[in-house]
Design a protein around this motif. Structure first.
Motif, short mmCIF file in Angstrom:
data_model
loop_
_atom_site.label_atom_id
_atom_site.label_comp_id
_atom_site.label_asym_id
_atom_site.label_seq_id
_atom_site.Cartn_x
_atom_site.Cartn_y
_atom_site.Cartn_z
N GLY A 106 0.79 -1.22 0.00
CA GLY A 106 0.00 0.00 0.00
C GLY A 106 0.83 1.27 0.00
N LEU A 107 2.15 1.12 0.05
CA LEU A 107 3.05 2.27 0.08
C LEU A 107 3.41 2.72 -1.34
CD1 LEU A 107 5.58 1.11 2.83
CD2 LEU A 107 3.52 2.50 3.12
N LEU A 108 3.86 3.96 -1.44
CA LEU A 108 4.36 4.49 -2.69
C LEU A 108 5.44 3.55 -3.24
CD1 LEU A 108 4.24 7.01 -4.58
CD2 LEU A 108 6.04 8.01 -3.15
N ASP A 109 5.27 3.14 -4.49
CA ASP A 109 6.18 2.17 -5.13
C ASP A 109 7.42 2.91 -5.63
OD1 ASP A 109 7.49 0.38 -6.86
OD2 ASP A 109 5.61 -0.60 -7.41
N ILE A 110 8.57 2.61 -5.03
CA ILE A 110 9.79 3.35 -5.37
C ILE A 110 10.19 3.12 -6.83
CG2 ILE A 110 11.40 1.56 -4.60
CD1 ILE A 110 13.13 3.89 -3.46
N GLU A 111 9.88 1.96 -7.38
CA GLU A 111 10.22 1.70 -8.78
C GLU A 111 9.33 2.54 -9.71
OE1 GLU A 111 12.88 0.19 -9.71
OE2 GLU A 111 13.31 -0.21 -7.59
N LYS A 112 8.08 2.71 -9.33
CA LYS A 112 7.20 3.58 -10.11
C LYS A 112 7.66 5.04 -10.02
CE LYS A 112 4.28 0.42 -11.51
NZ LYS A 112 4.18 0.02 -12.95
N VAL A 113 8.16 5.41 -8.86
CA VAL A 113 8.69 6.76 -8.69
C VAL A 113 9.90 6.96 -9.58
CG1 VAL A 113 9.74 8.39 -7.08
CG2 VAL A 113 7.77 7.02 -6.36
N ARG A 114 10.79 5.96 -9.61
CA ARG A 114 11.97 6.06 -10.48
C ARG A 114 11.56 6.19 -11.95
NH1 ARG A 114 17.28 5.41 -10.92
NH2 ARG A 114 17.59 4.99 -8.72
N GLU A 115 10.58 5.38 -12.36
CA GLU A 115 10.11 5.48 -13.74
C GLU A 115 9.60 6.88 -14.05
OE1 GLU A 115 7.14 2.53 -14.52
OE2 GLU A 115 8.43 0.85 -13.92
N LEU A 116 8.88 7.47 -13.11
CA LEU A 116 8.36 8.81 -13.31
C LEU A 116 9.48 9.83 -13.39
CD1 LEU A 116 5.91 10.68 -13.53
CD2 LEU A 116 5.76 10.66 -11.02
N LEU A 117 10.46 9.70 -12.50
CA LEU A 117 11.60 10.62 -12.51
C LEU A 117 12.37 10.53 -13.83
CD1 LEU A 117 12.91 10.05 -8.88
CD2 LEU A 117 11.88 12.15 -9.75
N GLU A 118 12.55 9.31 -14.32
CA GLU A 118 13.33 9.12 -15.53
C GLU A 118 12.56 9.51 -16.79
OE1 GLU A 118 14.53 5.04 -15.22
OE2 GLU A 118 16.24 5.51 -13.92
N SER A 119 11.26 9.75 -16.64
CA SER A 119 10.44 10.14 -17.81
C SER A 119 10.58 11.62 -18.14
CB SER A 119 8.97 9.82 -17.55
OG SER A 119 8.40 10.71 -16.59
N LYS A 120 11.22 12.38 -17.24
CA LYS A 120 11.39 13.82 -17.43
C LYS A 120 12.87 14.17 -17.28
CE LYS A 120 6.91 14.76 -17.63
NZ LYS A 120 6.24 15.31 -18.84
N PRO A 121 13.27 15.33 -17.79
CA PRO A 121 14.67 15.76 -17.61
C PRO A 121 14.96 15.99 -16.13
CG PRO A 121 13.56 17.07 -19.29
CD PRO A 121 12.50 16.27 -18.61
N LYS A 122 16.22 15.76 -15.75
CA LYS A 122 16.62 16.05 -14.37
C LYS A 122 16.37 17.52 -14.07
CE LYS A 122 19.84 12.55 -12.78
NZ LYS A 122 21.16 12.29 -12.16
N GLY A 123 15.83 17.77 -12.89
CA GLY A 123 15.49 19.13 -12.51
C GLY A 123 14.01 19.42 -12.65
N PHE A 124 13.28 18.56 -13.37
CA PHE A 124 11.85 18.78 -13.53
C PHE A 124 11.12 18.60 -12.20
CE2 PHE A 124 7.53 17.25 -14.32
CZ PHE A 124 7.05 18.21 -15.20
N PHE A 125 11.47 17.55 -11.47
CA PHE A 125 10.85 17.28 -10.17
C PHE A 125 11.66 17.92 -9.06
CE2 PHE A 125 9.36 13.78 -12.88
CZ PHE A 125 7.99 13.89 -12.68
N THR A 126 10.97 18.30 -8.00
CA THR A 126 11.64 18.99 -6.89
C THR A 126 11.58 18.24 -5.57
OG1 THR A 126 9.60 20.26 -6.60
CG2 THR A 126 11.37 21.30 -7.84
N GLY A 127 10.61 17.35 -5.39
CA GLY A 127 10.50 16.66 -4.12
C GLY A 127 9.57 15.48 -4.16
N ILE A 128 9.61 14.70 -3.06
CA ILE A 128 8.75 13.52 -2.91
C ILE A 128 8.12 13.57 -1.53
CG2 ILE A 128 8.61 11.00 -2.98
CD1 ILE A 128 11.29 10.96 -4.45
N VAL A 129 6.83 13.23 -1.47
CA VAL A 129 6.11 13.13 -0.19
C VAL A 129 5.68 11.67 0.00
CG1 VAL A 129 4.24 14.00 1.25
CG2 VAL A 129 5.28 15.49 -0.48
#
Length: 394
Positions: A106-129
């Motif tokens: 039920g927790l945020l899936d870290i692999e899904k988070v990585r996929e999301l991060l890698e889908s955009k250029p570095k610097g696009f995302f600023t944080g994770i909750v």
């Protein structure tokens, strides 16, 4: 038998006397009980600094402001949480970016988070909750490594998990909110939580700069600290240095929090005992799945789960929900996926975006879980669920 809710506060005579003493003191708000509560809570969690605020949502709001969220910010969180975990980003003008959950936890899936991060250029995302959902701690060590790789801050939503912990790579217990891996963490003292003050929240951190920002933002952005003001202005002088808020918590509520904190460990142990009994009752049921069973290790090492919620999953969730209510057992659903809320759908999210979260929601049910739940009441809950499962099977 009296109605059995999913969660319930416990108020003792000691709690009542603590509040009465504060009512009879010189301070109802902005007095010494606030700092006392902050100091004792920081010690309990194992962090350097704690800032008490009006509620958990206020804690989230001030946290994102201290972290610099603005209109250019893109922040990742889970769809399976209370809406405030996402709304706080919007309060700061930022954009909420959901990632799916791990269906096993039920927790945020870290692999899904990585996929999301890698889908955009570095610097696009600023944080994770990340959210310690139901009281199960997120592996913040792994999230910290991921955050560092992409230059992100971490805000841990630990509202469900005071006293919870995970074990890091070198075998050390890391308490939820201890500041070792997250930049900030937040807690709630709503009545159904582990520590109840009626309303109230806390922000914890090991970062002095963030702590100073939070103190300023909590009270209108106003300071009277001499070291931050021009000299020789007079004892009445103050300055509003930031656009802050009135997110203070009164001494009356912190007095209650201090009293409740004294038995926090006992309450946590009782929650774990209740979870073990539920596990034993349901683990062999073919048509019921336990989300994160207590699963004590072979050497009887205690689980780090804080058990704000005890969640099961069944095929006909509505049927079980209605059946239990007929027997005055008020189980609850946590949570409707945030991305399916009308507000977030207007921002472009839609059903079908996060299959694991939506599948979890269709089947989840939170059973009664609070320290004063008696063995007789728990056995009644278990009996009714087993009866319903038998009827469903037939």
């Amino acid at each position: 038998m009296q109605p059995i809710p999913y969660g319930k506060q416990q108020i003792t005579e000691e709690d009542i006397q603590a509040v009465i003493q504060t009512l009879q003191s010189d301070f109802l708000t902005q007095g010494p009980k606030i700092e006392e509560f902050e100091t004792k809570f920081a010690h309990y969690i194992g962090c350097e600094y704690a800032v008490a605020v009006a509620n958990g949502t206020a804690a989230l709001h001030l946290s994102v402001l201290a972290l610099g969220v603005n209109e250019q910010s893109n922040v990742i969180t889970t769809p399976i949480t209370f809406v405030a975990s996402a709304n706080c980003v919007r309060y700061g003008g930022g954009n909420v970016c959901f990632a799916d959950i791990d269906p096993a936890t039920g927790l945020l899936d870290i692999e899904k988070v990585r996929e999301l991060l890698e889908s955009k250029p570095k610097g696009f995302f600023t944080g994770i909750v990340p959210v310690d959902f139901a009281g199960l701690p997120v592996d913040l060590e792994a999230f910290r490594q991921l955050a560092d790789e992409f230059n992100l801050w971490l805000l841990e939503d630990a509202c469900h998990a005071p006293g919870g912990y995970f074990v890091d790579k070198i075998g050390q217990k890391q308490n939820c909110g201890n500041g070792k891996f997250a930049d900030l963490a937040i807690f709630s003292f709503h009545p159904v939580k582990h520590i109840a003050t009626g309303e109230g929240g806390m922000i914890t951190t090991n970062n002095r700069e963030l702590y100073d920002k939070l103190i300023l933002l909590r009270t209108h952005g106003i300071t009277k600290k001499p070291e931050l003001l021009p000299p020789d202005k007079g004892g009445w002088y103050y300055e509003m240095q930031e656009l802050g808020y009135n997110y203070r918590i009164p001494d009356i509520l912190t007095a209650l929090g201090i009293s409740q904190l004294q038995r926090a460990d006992a309450g946590l142990q009782r929650r774990r005992q209740i979870a073990i009994r539920y596990d034993a009752a349901f683990r062999k049921e073919a048509n019921l799945t336990i989300l994160n069973p207590a699963a004590y290790l072979a050497d009887k090492t205690e689980t780090g789960h804080a058990y704000h919620l005890y969640v099961i999953q069944v095929k006909n969730r509505r049927g079980l929900y209605d059946y239990l209510r007929q027997h005055q057992i008020y189980a609850q659903v946590h949570y409707i996926p945030v991305h399916t809320m009308p507000y977030y759908q207007r921002l472009g999210w839609k059903p079908g975006d996060f299959p694991a979260a939506e599948n979890y929601y269709e089947h989840c049910l939170s059973l009664p879980m609070y320290p004063t739940l008696t063995e007789q009441e728990q056995e009644f809950v278990i009996h009714q669920i087993k009866t319903w499962l038998t009827n469903e099977a037939n």
